[in-house]
Motif scaffolding. Structure first.
Motif, PDB file in Angstrom:
ATOM      1  N   GLY A 164     -42.824  12.830  36.787  1.00 45.17           N
ATOM      2  CA  GLY A 164     -42.546  11.389  36.581  1.00 45.17           C
ATOM      3  C   GLY A 164     -42.979  11.458  35.173  1.00 45.17           C
ATOM      4  N   LEU A 165     -43.939  11.805  34.534  1.00 46.83           N
ATOM      5  CA  LEU A 165     -44.176  11.279  32.860  1.00 46.83           C
ATOM      6  C   LEU A 165     -43.242  12.206  32.069  1.00 46.83           C
ATOM      7  CD1 LEU A 165     -46.608   9.929  32.285  1.00 46.83           C
ATOM      8  CD2 LEU A 165     -48.257  12.048  31.696  1.00 46.83           C
TER       9      LEU A 165
ATOM     10  N   PRO B   9     -40.090  13.287  32.125  1.00 48.39           N
ATOM     11  CA  PRO B   9     -38.945  12.499  30.984  1.00 48.39           C
ATOM     12  C   PRO B   9     -39.496  10.962  30.976  1.00 48.39           C
ATOM     13  CG  PRO B   9     -39.156  12.962  33.914  1.00 48.39           C
ATOM     14  CD  PRO B   9     -39.979  13.352  32.976  1.00 48.39           C
ATOM     15  N   ILE B  10     -40.249  10.350  31.185  1.00 52.71           N
ATOM     16  CA  ILE B  10     -40.336   8.918  30.492  1.00 52.71           C
ATOM     17  C   ILE B  10     -40.902   9.218  29.213  1.00 52.71           C
ATOM     18  CG2 ILE B  10     -42.210   7.302  30.818  1.00 52.71           C
ATOM     19  CD1 ILE B  10     -41.995   7.303  33.733  1.00 52.71           C
TER      20      ILE B  10
ATOM     21  N   LEU C  33     -37.892   9.729  26.992  1.00 51.92           N
ATOM     22  CA  LEU C  33     -37.364   9.064  26.496  1.00 51.92           C
ATOM     23  C   LEU C  33     -37.621   8.003  26.053  1.00 51.92           C
ATOM     24  CD1 LEU C  33     -34.576   7.773  27.731  1.00 51.92           C
ATOM     25  CD2 LEU C  33     -36.182   6.742  29.097  1.00 51.92           C
ATOM     26  N   PHE C  34     -39.050   7.895  25.741  1.00 48.50           N
ATOM     27  CA  PHE C  34     -40.122   7.043  24.819  1.00 48.50           C
ATOM     28  C   PHE C  34     -40.027   8.229  23.479  1.00 48.50           C
ATOM     29  CE2 PHE C  34     -41.967   5.028  28.826  1.00 48.50           C
ATOM     30  CZ  PHE C  34     -41.157   3.207  27.875  1.00 48.50           C
TER      31      PHE C  34
END
Length: 70
Positions: A9-10, A12-13, A16-17
């Motif tokens: 989960g971490l 890709p986030i 993206l940020f």
């Protein structure tokens, strides 16, 4: 330290940020790279493709692991 589900989960986030931060802050960030012949198109495509590949690779690996153990 970090569990696999947290990393899935971490990664890709955070990627993206980072991409949004670069687009908003960096003055040399390429704008309007729509032609696939240009180098700036691939400079944007590669940072987006790698986290997506890692995410789906880990997702399929977890699916195979769960399928074998059940």
């Amino acid at each position: 330290m970090f569990s696999l589900s947290m990393m899935v989960g971490l990664v890709p986030i955070v990627s993206l940020f980072g991409l949004f931060y670069s687009a908003a802050v960096d003055e040399n960030f390429p704008h309007g790279c729509t032609s696939s012949n240009s180098l700036c198109f691939y400079s944007l495509l590669l940072p987006v493709t790698i986290p997506v590949y890692v995410f789906f690779h880990l997702w399929s690996w977890m699916g195979i692991k769960l399928f074998r153990h059940n």
